[in-house]
Design an enzyme around this catalytic site. Sequence first.
Site, PDB file in Angstrom:
ATOM      1  N   ASP A  90      -3.608   7.835  -1.671  1.00  0.00           N
ATOM      2  CA  ASP A  90      -3.766   7.299  -0.321  1.00  0.00           C
ATOM      3  C   ASP A  90      -2.471   6.602   0.095  1.00  0.00           C
ATOM      4  O   ASP A  90      -2.308   5.401  -0.080  1.00  0.00           O
ATOM      5  CB  ASP A  90      -4.948   6.316  -0.315  1.00  0.00           C
ATOM      6  CG  ASP A  90      -5.333   5.907   1.086  1.00  0.00           C
ATOM      7  OD1 ASP A  90      -5.016   6.651   2.035  1.00  0.00           O
ATOM      8  OD2 ASP A  90      -5.941   4.829   1.240  1.00  0.00           O
ATOM      9  N   THR A  99      -7.834   1.832  -4.339  1.00  0.00           N
ATOM     10  CA  THR A  99      -6.847   1.774  -5.423  1.00  0.00           C
ATOM     11  C   THR A  99      -7.506   1.337  -6.727  1.00  0.00           C
ATOM     12  O   THR A  99      -8.226   0.343  -6.762  1.00  0.00           O
ATOM     13  CB  THR A  99      -5.741   0.770  -5.061  1.00  0.00           C
ATOM     14  OG1 THR A  99      -5.231   1.121  -3.789  1.00  0.00           O
ATOM     15  CG2 THR A  99      -4.626   0.783  -6.085  1.00  0.00           C
ATOM     16  N   HIS A 145      -7.669  -4.737  -8.251  1.00  0.00           N
ATOM     17  CA  HIS A 145      -6.794  -4.473  -7.099  1.00  0.00           C
ATOM     18  C   HIS A 145      -7.037  -5.494  -5.984  1.00  0.00           C
ATOM     19  O   HIS A 145      -6.095  -6.073  -5.446  1.00  0.00           O
ATOM     20  CB  HIS A 145      -7.021  -3.054  -6.579  1.00  0.00           C
ATOM     21  CG  HIS A 145      -6.298  -2.744  -5.303  1.00  0.00           C
ATOM     22  ND1 HIS A 145      -4.926  -2.647  -5.235  1.00  0.00           N
ATOM     23  CD2 HIS A 145      -6.748  -2.530  -4.040  1.00  0.00           C
ATOM     24  CE1 HIS A 145      -4.566  -2.381  -3.988  1.00  0.00           C
ATOM     25  NE2 HIS A 145      -5.648  -2.316  -3.244  1.00  0.00           N
ATOM     26  N   LYS A 180      -2.157   3.502   7.077  1.00  0.00           N
ATOM     27  CA  LYS A 180      -2.929   4.266   6.098  1.00  0.00           C
ATOM     28  C   LYS A 180      -3.209   5.691   6.530  1.00  0.00           C
ATOM     29  O   LYS A 180      -3.614   6.501   5.710  1.00  0.00           O
ATOM     30  CB  LYS A 180      -4.289   3.583   5.896  1.00  0.00           C
ATOM     31  CG  LYS A 180      -4.189   2.215   5.285  1.00  0.00           C
ATOM     32  CD  LYS A 180      -3.976   2.326   3.813  1.00  0.00           C
ATOM     33  CE  LYS A 180      -4.119   0.971   3.169  1.00  0.00           C
ATOM     34  NZ  LYS A 180      -4.102   1.117   1.727  1.00  0.00           N
ATOM     35  N   ARG A 197      -2.946 -13.871   0.305  1.00  0.00           N
ATOM     36  CA  ARG A 197      -3.698 -14.988   0.858  1.00  0.00           C
ATOM     37  C   ARG A 197      -3.606 -16.202  -0.030  1.00  0.00           C
ATOM     38  O   ARG A 197      -2.719 -17.050   0.151  1.00  0.00           O
ATOM     39  CB  ARG A 197      -5.158 -14.585   1.095  1.00  0.00           C
ATOM     40  CG  ARG A 197      -5.343 -13.706   2.326  1.00  0.00           C
ATOM     41  CD  ARG A 197      -6.807 -13.472   2.642  1.00  0.00           C
ATOM     42  NE  ARG A 197      -7.537 -12.987   1.471  1.00  0.00           N
ATOM     43  CZ  ARG A 197      -7.653 -11.698   1.154  1.00  0.00           C
ATOM     44  NH1 ARG A 197      -7.154 -10.782   1.941  1.00  0.00           N
ATOM     45  NH2 ARG A 197      -8.298 -11.333   0.077  1.00  0.00           N
TER      46      ARG A 197
END
Length: 428
Positions: free
Chosen positions: A242, A358, A142, A262, A151
């Site tokens: 989540d 995750t 993940h 979140k 990135r």
Amino acid sequence: MSISANDPTRKTWLQVPENSDFPIQNIPFGVFLTRDDIITIGSRIGDTAIDLGALHQLGYFEGIPLTDDIFLQDTLNDFISDGKKTWRLVRNRIAEVFDANNAKLRDNEEHRQVVLFGLDEIEMQLPVQVGDYTDFYSSKEHATNVGTMFRDPENALLPNWLHIPVGYHGRSSSIIPSGIPVHRPQGQTKAKDADEPVFGPSQRVDFELEMAFITTDANHLGEPIPIDEAEDYIFGLVLFNDWSARDIQTWEYVPLGPFLAKNFASSISPWIVTLDALEPFRVESPKPVKKLLPYLQSSGKKSFDINLEVFVQPENGEETRVSKSNFRYMYWNMSQQLAHHTVNGCPVLSGDMMGSGTISGPTPDSYGSMLELSWKGEKPVKLKDGSERKFIEDNDTVIMRGYCQNGYRIGFGEVSTKLLPVFEPKKK
Ligand code: MN
């Protein structure tokens, strides 16, 4: 003390459907409202809920040091505080009471009437009062996927990732049990080519396939938990969705990490499956890529083989499985997470919840979020009704299921949550 509750040959006098997540070897713990609107702590075998408060009042836990009201509470926190020895005694005793060869409750109609409930007669509640909630970021797959997307594919993992179980402190106030719907959140987002942010509904609402472990009182301020003792303080696990708003997250997360993206909701499965029940399903964690600092070096099988699945169900439609992963893919195990969390002396208390992060596997069908499954929206995911999803749409229901299977099956049931449209205040 042996875990006699795990005896794979034991049969129960209760009806258990084939392939049930809850055979007599599971004996999870939860909190529910009964048909008489009384809140109680309970367990479950097959599709029968067991009122542990009533069972205790009738004397079935005789000989186990428990306070009279330990199960007559609206959370499991006090029971969890009693510690591993007590959890084990209680699980072993429940297994004995429901053993096919034990006539005591089996043949007592009056007692059965007050102790047993059908699932349609109860309403599951949050099993613990969550004092603090921490979310880790412990799946290498993940973290690599997210780093690649946002990135630089060449340096997808940040330099600290292979040395530290990275985590952040979340909000416990928005942890909710399965079945409670969630509104699409609103917030600030900024398009890549825009100069200024805008406010509005998140366009990228996502799930995160996680598990969470629940701790008991573990340490005092200033005292780290050694890694080899960490499991003594883990009561059990739940499935954990989540909920995340990716567009809000992208704009807000530098420099201090996720915030409003979140903390609008995290949904959990309501039955806590104990670490004891998972004992037969231990597996090795992935080999560390870098040599770890001594306080993070763990030995033995500290991970668990738990099959995980995610389904998306449009309103009035069929479920489509969109992901199939496994808890064993976690690079950092729970012992490492707890040792790291407390190495600076941070106290961990009964009822605290620690999200795994995750859980993505190595293949594209095992990714644990829509962000990865649809590769930030570039590869929409097809549902059975022919529609496509880049992220979760209004009135979709996200369902996560998890189970271990090896001779017999120990499962978690499910966490199922509907995403409602943006909250509209009632007109006065
Ligand atoms: Mn998360």
